[in-house]
Design a protein around this motif. Structure first.
Motif, PDB file in Angstrom:
ATOM      1  N   VAL A  27       0.859  -1.239   0.251  1.00 51.46           N
ATOM      2  CA  VAL A  27      -0.083  -0.040   0.031  1.00 51.46           C
ATOM      3  C   VAL A  27       0.972   1.332   0.042  1.00 51.46           C
ATOM      4  O   VAL A  27       0.706   2.103  -0.582  1.00 51.46           O
ATOM      5  N   VAL A  28       1.994   1.343   0.811  1.00 47.85           N
ATOM      6  CA  VAL A  28       2.659   2.370   0.846  1.00 47.85           C
ATOM      7  C   VAL A  28       3.489   2.714  -0.474  1.00 47.85           C
ATOM      8  O   VAL A  28       3.537   3.646  -1.201  1.00 47.85           O
ATOM      9  N   ALA A  29       4.028   1.446  -1.171  1.00 51.68           N
ATOM     10  CA  ALA A  29       4.730   1.512  -2.443  1.00 51.68           C
ATOM     11  C   ALA A  29       3.651   2.141  -3.328  1.00 51.68           C
ATOM     12  O   ALA A  29       4.255   2.846  -4.157  1.00 51.68           O
ATOM     13  N   ASP A  34       2.103   6.936  -6.737  1.00 49.06           N
ATOM     14  CA  ASP A  34       1.121   7.800  -7.191  1.00 49.06           C
ATOM     15  C   ASP A  34       1.758   9.252  -6.899  1.00 49.06           C
ATOM     16  O   ASP A  34       1.262  10.292  -7.381  1.00 49.06           O
ATOM     17  N   ALA A  35       2.599   9.483  -5.918  1.00 54.09           N
ATOM     18  CA  ALA A  35       3.245  10.800  -5.618  1.00 54.09           C
ATOM     19  C   ALA A  35       4.392  11.078  -6.345  1.00 54.09           C
ATOM     20  O   ALA A  35       5.006  11.869  -6.473  1.00 54.09           O
ATOM     21  N   PHE A 117       7.716   5.314  10.748  1.00 52.95           N
ATOM     22  CA  PHE A 117       6.174   5.871  10.424  1.00 52.95           C
ATOM     23  C   PHE A 117       5.547   4.770  11.203  1.00 52.95           C
ATOM     24  O   PHE A 117       5.674   3.621  10.600  1.00 52.95           O
ATOM     25  N   THR A 118       4.819   4.968  12.086  1.00 50.32           N
ATOM     26  CA  THR A 118       4.043   3.987  12.776  1.00 50.32           C
ATOM     27  C   THR A 118       2.390   3.880  12.164  1.00 50.32           C
ATOM     28  O   THR A 118       2.253   4.724  11.550  1.00 50.32           O
ATOM     29  N   PRO A 119       2.123   2.826  12.727  1.00 53.80           N
ATOM     30  CA  PRO A 119       0.591   2.792  12.344  1.00 53.80           C
ATOM     31  C   PRO A 119      -0.328   4.077  12.469  1.00 53.80           C
ATOM     32  O   PRO A 119      -0.118   4.809  13.611  1.00 53.80           O
ATOM     33  N   GLY A 120      -0.980   4.369  11.440  1.00 56.54           N
ATOM     34  CA  GLY A 120      -1.635   5.739  11.499  1.00 56.54           C
ATOM     35  C   GLY A 120      -1.142   6.624  10.776  1.00 56.54           C
ATOM     36  O   GLY A 120      -1.880   7.728  10.595  1.00 56.54           O
ATOM     37  N   ALA A 121       0.025   6.641  10.403  1.00 56.48           N
ATOM     38  CA  ALA A 121       0.600   7.631   9.578  1.00 56.48           C
ATOM     39  C   ALA A 121      -0.043   7.774   8.089  1.00 56.48           C
ATOM     40  O   ALA A 121      -0.115   6.683   7.656  1.00 56.48           O
ATOM     41  N   SER A 122      -0.384   8.994   7.917  1.00 55.39           N
ATOM     42  CA  SER A 122      -0.951   9.012   6.437  1.00 55.39           C
ATOM     43  C   SER A 122       0.163   8.719   5.358  1.00 55.39           C
ATOM     44  O   SER A 122       1.024   9.032   5.650  1.00 55.39           O
ATOM     45  N   LEU A 123      -0.707   8.427   4.336  1.00 54.23           N
ATOM     46  CA  LEU A 123       0.138   7.888   3.063  1.00 54.23           C
ATOM     47  C   LEU A 123       0.701   9.455   2.569  1.00 54.23           C
ATOM     48  O   LEU A 123       1.908   9.335   2.318  1.00 54.23           O
ATOM     49  N   ALA A 124       0.149  10.341   2.700  1.00 52.48           N
ATOM     50  CA  ALA A 124       0.509  11.810   1.889  1.00 52.48           C
ATOM     51  C   ALA A 124       1.714  12.153   2.917  1.00 52.48           C
ATOM     52  O   ALA A 124       2.590  12.723   2.604  1.00 52.48           O
ATOM     53  N   SER A 125       1.637  11.864   4.386  1.00 51.09           N
ATOM     54  CA  SER A 125       2.486  12.385   5.415  1.00 51.09           C
ATOM     55  C   SER A 125       3.793  11.624   5.007  1.00 51.09           C
ATOM     56  O   SER A 125       4.975  12.159   5.205  1.00 51.09           O
ATOM     57  N   ILE A 126       3.611  10.267   4.757  1.00 53.52           N
ATOM     58  CA  ILE A 126       5.103   9.353   4.286  1.00 53.52           C
ATOM     59  C   ILE A 126       5.550   9.925   3.131  1.00 53.52           C
ATOM     60  O   ILE A 126       6.697  10.250   2.971  1.00 53.52           O
ATOM     61  N   ALA A 127       4.700  10.165   2.058  1.00 56.36           N
ATOM     62  CA  ALA A 127       5.442  10.647   0.770  1.00 56.36           C
ATOM     63  C   ALA A 127       5.954  12.052   1.031  1.00 56.36           C
ATOM     64  O   ALA A 127       7.072  12.467   0.549  1.00 56.36           O
ATOM     65  N   ALA A 128       5.348  12.986   1.757  1.00 58.23           N
ATOM     66  CA  ALA A 128       5.908  14.308   1.814  1.00 58.23           C
ATOM     67  C   ALA A 128       7.155  14.247   2.835  1.00 58.23           C
ATOM     68  O   ALA A 128       8.206  14.768   2.368  1.00 58.23           O
ATOM     69  N   ALA A 129       7.284  13.253   3.839  1.00 59.17           N
ATOM     70  CA  ALA A 129       8.345  13.369   4.605  1.00 59.17           C
ATOM     71  C   ALA A 129       9.681  12.815   3.817  1.00 59.17           C
ATOM     72  O   ALA A 129      10.762  13.411   3.966  1.00 59.17           O
TER      73      ALA A 129
END
Length: 141
Positions: A27-29, A34-35, A117-129
């Motif tokens: 899912v993260v990949a 997508d980003a 990145f722990t559970p609950g981190a948004s996909l958008a915040s992971i991509a931005a970070a």
């Protein structure tokens, strides 16, 4: 002459050890693709050595490790050690999954990982970070 745009962020997503659950990693990949990032997924049950070799071959900006097995205290320091020995000090090491906050803080404080990145981190915040961290790393190079 116009400046050449930088290449997209390249990240290797890995599942290290015996952890056989990869839905979150996939899912993260997909979200990172997508980003606009280039994502290489190693598949399940890779050794730290295989992950570092793949990172070298793929010329990645970051390695993302998904850990649900509780092996973060062993796997992540081993990866960092192999990365340092392989001249990959400029490659970010990020982790995600079920890593207790105290352990995440310790790994960050010791410089083992660059982000957790722990559970609950948004996909958008992971991509931005990741994008921000890679941009900062490239700017300082």
């Amino acid at each position: 002459m116009a400046p050449t745009p930088s290449r997209p962020v390249r990240i290797l997503i890995a599942k290290v050890g015996l952890d056989g659950h990869d839905r979150g990693a996939k899912v993260v990949a997909a979200a990172l693709r997508d980003a606009g990032m280039e994502v290489i997924y190693t598949g399940l049950r890779k050794t730290p050595e295989v992950v570092v070799r793949a990172a070298q071959e793929e010329d990645v900006d970051a390695i993302g490790v998904s850990i649900l097995s509780g092996a973060h205290g062993t796997v992540l320091p081993r990866l960092r050690s192999l990365m340092d020995a392989s001249d990959l000090e400029d490659v970010l090491l990020v982790a995600g999954g079920t890593i207790p906050q105290d352990d995440a803080d310790d790994l960050l404080d010791r410089g083992v990982v660059d982000h957790v990145f722990t559970p609950g981190a948004s996909l958008a915040s992971i991509a931005a970070a990741l994008s921000d961290a890679v941009d900062a790393r490239r700017a300082s190079a």
